[in-house]
Motif scaffolding. Structure first.
Motif, short mmCIF file in Angstrom:
data_model
loop_
_atom_site.label_atom_id
_atom_site.label_comp_id
_atom_site.label_asym_id
_atom_site.label_seq_id
_atom_site.Cartn_x
_atom_site.Cartn_y
_atom_site.Cartn_z
N ARG A 76 0.85 -1.20 0.00
CA ARG A 76 0.00 0.00 0.00
C ARG A 76 0.88 1.23 0.00
N VAL A 128 -10.99 0.45 4.10
CA VAL A 128 -10.06 -0.09 3.11
C VAL A 128 -9.86 -1.58 3.31
N LYS A 143 -10.58 5.98 0.23
CA LYS A 143 -10.22 6.97 1.24
C LYS A 143 -9.35 6.30 2.27
N ARG A 144 -8.56 7.08 2.96
CA ARG A 144 -7.57 6.53 3.90
C ARG A 144 -8.19 6.18 5.25
N ASN A 145 -9.33 5.57 5.23
CA ASN A 145 -9.98 5.08 6.44
C ASN A 145 -9.66 3.59 6.54
N ASP A 146 -8.77 3.23 7.44
CA ASP A 146 -8.26 1.86 7.50
C ASP A 146 -9.35 0.80 7.55
N ASP A 167 0.20 5.75 0.19
CA ASP A 167 -0.78 6.80 0.44
C ASP A 167 -0.43 8.04 -0.37
N GLU A 227 -5.27 12.02 1.24
CA GLU A 227 -6.24 11.28 2.03
C GLU A 227 -6.68 9.97 1.36
N TYR A 228 -5.92 9.53 0.38
CA TYR A 228 -6.26 8.32 -0.36
C TYR A 228 -5.20 7.25 -0.22
N ARG A 229 -5.65 5.99 -0.23
CA ARG A 229 -4.75 4.85 -0.11
C ARG A 229 -4.87 4.01 -1.39
#
Length: 88
Positions: free
Chosen positions: A51, A81, A75-78, A53, A56-58
């Motif tokens: 991964r 994702v 979105k970078r919300n674990d 980053d 704010e994106y993964r």
């Protein structure tokens, strides 16, 4: 130079991004073709993916031979994702 392979869900996510964020994510994706294992990428534990980053994106991807396969951009919300990653 590597080839790029995006899934339909990754393309769909990119299509929904505002222009500025689209350019940022696209630039990062194309930089992976030149260097598929940049210093800011991490191997995911328990998955055959890496991964990276951007803002704010993964971007979740894996290297298969001469191809960089990107199954997931989100979105970078674990939690969100990794739930999506488990469905792959």
């Amino acid at each position: 130079m590597f080839k790029l392979d995006l899934t339909k869900s990754a393309i769909s996510f990119l299509d929904k991004l505002p222009p500025k964020q689209y350019r940022q994510v696209a630039r990062k994706i194309f930089s992976l073709l030149a260097d598929p294992e940049p210093a800011d990428s991490i191997q995911l534990k328990g998955y055959p993916f890496r991964r990276t980053d951007i803002g704010e994106y993964r971007i979740v991807y894996r290297i298969e031979g001469e191809t960089v396969k990107i199954p997931l951009i989100n979105k970078r919300n674990d939690d969100q994702v990794y739930k999506a990653l488990k469905r792959l």
